[in-house]
Design an enzyme around this catalytic site. Structure first.
Site, PDB file in Angstrom:
ATOM      1  N   LYS A  28       0.847  -1.204   0.000  1.00 46.39           N
ATOM      2  CA  LYS A  28       0.000   0.000   0.000  1.00 46.39           C
ATOM      3  C   LYS A  28       0.871   1.239   0.000  1.00 46.39           C
ATOM      4  CE  LYS A  28       0.936   1.342   4.396  1.00 46.39           C
ATOM      5  NZ  LYS A  28       1.610   2.621   4.766  1.00 46.39           N
ATOM      6  N   ASP A 153      -2.559  -1.151  10.462  1.00 41.52           N
ATOM      7  CA  ASP A 153      -2.788  -1.193   9.013  1.00 41.52           C
ATOM      8  C   ASP A 153      -3.527  -2.450   8.560  1.00 41.52           C
ATOM      9  OD1 ASP A 153      -1.725   1.242   8.268  1.00 41.52           O
ATOM     10  OD2 ASP A 153       0.276   0.448   7.838  1.00 41.52           O
TER      11      ASP A 153
END
Length: 303
Positions: A28, A153
């Site tokens: 990401k 996350d």
């Protein structure tokens, strides 16, 4: 960890030792990261726009009778309970209230400790993969609850699509105002402690609030020229000026904008044109200063 009841009791009995599944765990980038405040529990409230990349680790899970084990082709990856993928397997087994073992074979393609979420993505892939193998005993919301206990996350990777993450990262809202643009990653050979970065952050010097609300309230399409911002750069760039240099280099080679991802040290450049991105990656790879990866933003789940 608090327990919750699986939605399909007894499903664990249907999974035989040897059952396996192949998974993809994407990296990401944080297109913006605004740090709002320190919380009493030691975490920080954030507002961050996250987007998966085509760059991804590959995992194979295989069910056994007992014991969790991990094999990886990257010697930098810990193989003990520091590894988030193994923690995810243990958390799933505990929540299911049915002991089992799982072996995890991990092909590591996301650089380790680079601000790209590789360990968190691996953990989310394990939760999603085990949930599929055991015939979906847990809802998406329950998986997010498990994920939040593993790392800030991890919920985003359960979600699997571009999203605005708030709270410590567990409150996720889909974002549809992105395009699948090419990305060049530069990964400096330096180590950065995320905990240290947050500890040294001066909230009075954060600067991303205005850009965050400009994007959020005006409902604009994301524009790297206007909206890229990361409050953690004030700490990481001060300690490691090479991060700032990497940003400048990417823009000089045609990126419309460049930013440090997460707490660093990786820097990404967003390009409007794939050919320009490819040339930039080729030139920078030849220079040999950084690890260079050419990839792209992914707007759909890779499952």
């Amino acid at each position: 960890m608090g327990r919750f009841r699986a939605t399909s009791r007894g499903c664990a009995m249907t999974v035989l030792p040897g059952a396996a599944i192949d998974l993809i765990a994407p990296a990401k980038i944080n297109l913006f990261l605004h740090v709002i405040r320190r919380r009493d529990d030691g975490y920080h409230d954030l507002a961050s726009l996250l987007c998966p990349l085509a760059l991804a680790d590959r995992l194979r899970l295989r069910i056994g009778l007992s014991g969790n084990r991990l094999w990886c082709d990257d010697p930098a990856v810990p193989l003990d309970d520091r590894n988030l993928a193994l923690r995810a397997a243990a958390a799933f087994s505990e929540a299911l209230e049915k002991p089992f073992g799982v072996s995890v074979h991990l092909e590591k393609r996301i650089p380790v400790a680079a601000g790209l979420g590789g360990g968190s993505s691996d953990a989310a892939a394990v939760l999603l993969g085990l949930n599929r193998l055991f015939d979906h005993p847990f809802s998406a919301g329950q998986l997010v609850t498990l994920a939040t206990a593993i790392g800030a996350d991890v919920p985003f990777f359960i979600f699997g699509r571009p999203a605005l993450a708030q709270g410590i990262g567990e409150r996720l809202t889909p974002c549809f105002r992105l395009a699948p643009l090419p990305v060049v990653l530069l990964c400096p050979p330096i180590a950065i402690s995320t905990a240290e970065v947050f500890r040294n952050l001066n909230l009075g010097l954060t600067k991303c609030e205005e850009k965050f609300y400009d994007f959020l309230l005006k409902e604009q399409f994301f524009d790297a020229r206007q909206h890229l911002c990361n409050d953690l750069e004030t700490v990481s760039v001060a300690e490691h000026p090479e991060i700032g240099v990497a940003k400048e280099v990417l823009v000089r080679h045609g990126a419309t904008g460049a930013l440090m991802s997460g707490s660093g040290p990786s820097v990404f450049g967003i390009f409007d044109d794939g050919a320009v991105a490819g040339r930039a990656a080729e030139i920078l790879a030849r220079e040999g200063r950084w690890k260079v990866i050419l990839t792209e933003m992914r707007l759909q789940s890779m499952e």
